[in-house]
Design a protein around this motif. Structure first.
Motif, PDB file in Angstrom:
ATOM      1  N   MET A   1       0.826  -1.082   0.116  1.00 17.47           N
ATOM      2  CA  MET A   1      -0.258  -0.468   0.051  1.00 17.47           C
ATOM      3  C   MET A   1       0.745   1.223   0.369  1.00 17.47           C
ATOM      4  O   MET A   1       1.247   1.279   0.392  1.00 17.47           O
ATOM      5  N   SER A   2       0.501   1.996  -0.103  1.00 15.88           N
ATOM      6  CA  SER A   2       1.247   3.820  -1.045  1.00 15.88           C
ATOM      7  C   SER A   2       1.476   4.118   0.116  1.00 15.88           C
ATOM      8  O   SER A   2       0.307   4.298   1.033  1.00 15.88           O
ATOM      9  N   ASP A   3       2.019   5.247   0.213  1.00 16.01           N
ATOM     10  CA  ASP A   3       1.536   6.074   1.572  1.00 16.01           C
ATOM     11  C   ASP A   3       1.104   6.853   1.435  1.00 16.01           C
ATOM     12  O   ASP A   3       0.517   7.454   0.252  1.00 16.01           O
ATOM     13  N   PRO A   4      -0.113   7.543   1.829  1.00 15.95           N
ATOM     14  CA  PRO A   4      -0.599   8.678   2.217  1.00 15.95           C
ATOM     15  C   PRO A   4      -0.043   9.867   1.831  1.00 15.95           C
ATOM     16  O   PRO A   4       0.704  10.162   2.289  1.00 15.95           O
ATOM     17  N   THR A   5      -1.221  10.539   0.759  1.00 16.61           N
ATOM     18  CA  THR A   5      -0.400  12.174   0.289  1.00 16.61           C
ATOM     19  C   THR A   5      -0.730  13.145   1.287  1.00 16.61           C
ATOM     20  O   THR A   5      -1.060  14.426   1.108  1.00 16.61           O
ATOM     21  N   SER A   6      -2.512  12.284   1.985  1.00 11.89           N
ATOM     22  CA  SER A   6      -2.755  14.080   2.948  1.00 11.89           C
ATOM     23  C   SER A   6      -4.025  13.156   4.026  1.00 11.89           C
ATOM     24  O   SER A   6      -3.961  12.162   3.925  1.00 11.89           O
ATOM     25  N   GLU A   9      -5.907  10.903   3.279  1.00  7.96           N
ATOM     26  CA  GLU A   9      -6.392  11.099   3.130  1.00  7.96           C
ATOM     27  C   GLU A   9      -6.164   9.649   4.342  1.00  7.96           C
ATOM     28  O   GLU A   9      -6.311   8.231   4.402  1.00  7.96           O
ATOM     29  N   VAL A  10      -4.925  10.009   5.215  1.00 10.06           N
ATOM     30  CA  VAL A  10      -5.068   9.149   6.085  1.00 10.06           C
ATOM     31  C   VAL A  10      -5.678   9.220   7.052  1.00 10.06           C
ATOM     32  O   VAL A  10      -6.666   7.542   7.293  1.00 10.06           O
ATOM     33  N   ARG A  13      -8.399   6.049   5.394  1.00 10.65           N
ATOM     34  CA  ARG A  13      -7.798   4.884   5.874  1.00 10.65           C
ATOM     35  C   ARG A  13      -8.409   4.215   7.081  1.00 10.65           C
ATOM     36  O   ARG A  13      -8.253   2.937   7.344  1.00 10.65           O
TER      37      ARG A  13
END
Length: 95
Positions: A1-6, A9-10, A13
């Motif tokens: 899973m990619s790192d969140p960008t905002s 988004e965190v 999730r």
């Protein structure tokens, strides 16, 4: 899973994980209710030896998965405590 960008988004999730946790906790509660019917007294509901084995296992799994064992222990003790109280209520109701 990619790192969140905002932050949004965190939070999204985290909300998704919370939903999955709720489903799993409901399943655990059904099993706790079933367990209450097999136990003969409040001491067997409290089962301190079982609690310690479950907490130890949670700490070990946490370490393998990269979760703080201290966080895992705190969460499991709180969860177990709440479910023991629930099970005691179910046990008394059935008895």
């Amino acid at each position: 899973m990619s790192d969140p960008t905002s932050l949004d988004e965190v939070r999204h999730r985290i909300d998704e994980i919370d939903a999955r946790l709720t489903t799993l906790l409901a399943e655990r509660q059904r099993l706790v209710r079933a367990a209450a019917s097999f136990k003969t007294d409040e001491q067997s509901v409290r089962a301190p030896d079982r609690v310690e084995r479950v907490v130890t296992a949670a700490r070990e799994r946490a370490e393998r998965e990269g979760l703080s064992p201290e966080v895992a222990e705190a969460v499991w003790r709180a969860m177990i405590g709440a479910f023991v109280e629930y099970e005691l209520t179910e046990h008394r109701r059935a008895g």
